[in-house]
Design a protein around this motif. Structure first.
Motif, PDB file in Angstrom:
ATOM      1  N   GLU A 131       0.733  -1.194   0.088  1.00 43.62           N
ATOM      2  CA  GLU A 131      -0.104   0.170   0.074  1.00 43.62           C
ATOM      3  C   GLU A 131       0.780   1.329   0.048  1.00 43.62           C
ATOM      4  N   PRO A 132       0.451   2.294  -0.799  1.00 45.46           N
ATOM      5  CA  PRO A 132       1.307   3.468  -0.810  1.00 45.46           C
ATOM      6  C   PRO A 132       1.711   4.010   0.609  1.00 45.46           C
ATOM      7  N   ALA A 133       0.737   4.039   1.679  1.00 45.54           N
ATOM      8  CA  ALA A 133       1.203   4.552   2.836  1.00 45.54           C
ATOM      9  C   ALA A 133       2.249   3.636   3.470  1.00 45.54           C
ATOM     10  N   GLY A 134       2.429   2.505   2.956  1.00 42.72           N
ATOM     11  CA  GLY A 134       3.318   1.643   3.677  1.00 42.72           C
ATOM     12  C   GLY A 134       4.757   1.580   3.081  1.00 42.72           C
ATOM     13  N   ARG A 135       4.767   2.146   1.849  1.00 47.49           N
ATOM     14  CA  ARG A 135       6.107   2.209   1.105  1.00 47.49           C
ATOM     15  C   ARG A 135       7.374   2.881   2.012  1.00 47.49           C
ATOM     16  N   ILE A 136       8.357   2.311   1.785  1.00 50.46           N
ATOM     17  CA  ILE A 136       9.596   2.730   2.750  1.00 50.46           C
ATOM     18  C   ILE A 136       9.787   4.212   2.771  1.00 50.46           C
ATOM     19  N   GLU A 137       9.436   4.943   1.814  1.00 53.37           N
ATOM     20  CA  GLU A 137       9.456   6.410   1.528  1.00 53.37           C
ATOM     21  C   GLU A 137       8.602   7.109   2.482  1.00 53.37           C
ATOM     22  N   ASN A 138       7.313   6.559   2.522  1.00 53.94           N
ATOM     23  CA  ASN A 138       6.306   7.260   3.450  1.00 53.94           C
ATOM     24  C   ASN A 138       6.175   6.480   4.831  1.00 53.94           C
ATOM     25  N   VAL A 139       6.955   5.787   5.458  1.00 53.31           N
ATOM     26  CA  VAL A 139       6.943   5.461   6.616  1.00 53.31           C
ATOM     27  C   VAL A 139       7.221   6.417   7.831  1.00 53.31           C
TER      28      VAL A 139
END
Length: 196
Positions: A104-112
């Protein structure tokens, strides 16, 4: 089954024991004769869990514990060992979810979110290490004991990267594996670590 898995006279200490898998493990130990110390951060669920086993006639007590506090873990394990004269089984089960998975987009490393990452590491990696360490300190003089890292036992036996999990899960599992390996080397054959 009871004869094959007789824990009469043994003492078990389980973190994250108020619900879910931790409760199932603790209940299983109690059903087979062990005295079980339930440790959990959730005081209300903890009271209900211990009360449920007490009503069934099993030996159980509860202690509120936040595994993000290593010194408190050690004090709690030491207190249980002093009270019962031994600890035979320690199950490092307490763990939390880190939020959305990689997929999921919110779980991508750049967004954590970094605070989320650090909190998950404190619980799922440092908390597990501190629990294992406290257990080993008690079990070494006994020359006997079993330490179970339930987080690794359930989700960490795959070698491949799994994009369904939180970004930090693979790193945390690698840390848990390393800790298990170090304990096996440091304490010899008499201390069994893991579920093998």
């Amino acid at each position: 089954m009871s004869k094959l898995f007789d824990l009469t006279g043994r003492v078990a200490f389980v973190t994250g024991a108020a619900s879910g898998l931790g409760f199932a493990m603790a209940e299983g130990f109690a059903e087979h004769g062990a005295t079980v110390v339930f440790a959990d951060i959730d005081a209300a669920n903890l009271e209900r869990a211990v009360g449920r086993l007490a009503q069934a006639g099993y030996k159980a007590e509860g202690v509120v514990l936040d595994v993000r506090e290593p010194l408190r873990i050690r004090e709690t394990v030491d207190s249980a060992a002093a009270k019962y004269g031994r600890i035979d089984i320690v199950c490092a089960n307490a763990g939390i979810s880190g939020g959305p998975p990689f997929s999921e987009p919110a779980g991508r490393i750049e967004n954590v979110d970094l605070a989320t990452w650090e909190n998950v590491v404190k619980v799922n990696q440092t908390g597990v290490f501190a629990t294992m360490q406290a257990a080993a300190r008690v079990m070494k003089p006994q020359r006997r004991g079993r330490i179970i890292d339930e987080i690794l036992a359930v989700t960490g036996r795959r070698n491949e990267i799994d994009d369904r999990g939180f970004a930090g899960r693979d790193a945390q599992q690698a840390g848990a594996r390393s800790t298990q390996h170090d304990l096996r080397i440091g304490f010899g054959q008499w201390l069994r670590v893991g579920i093998e």
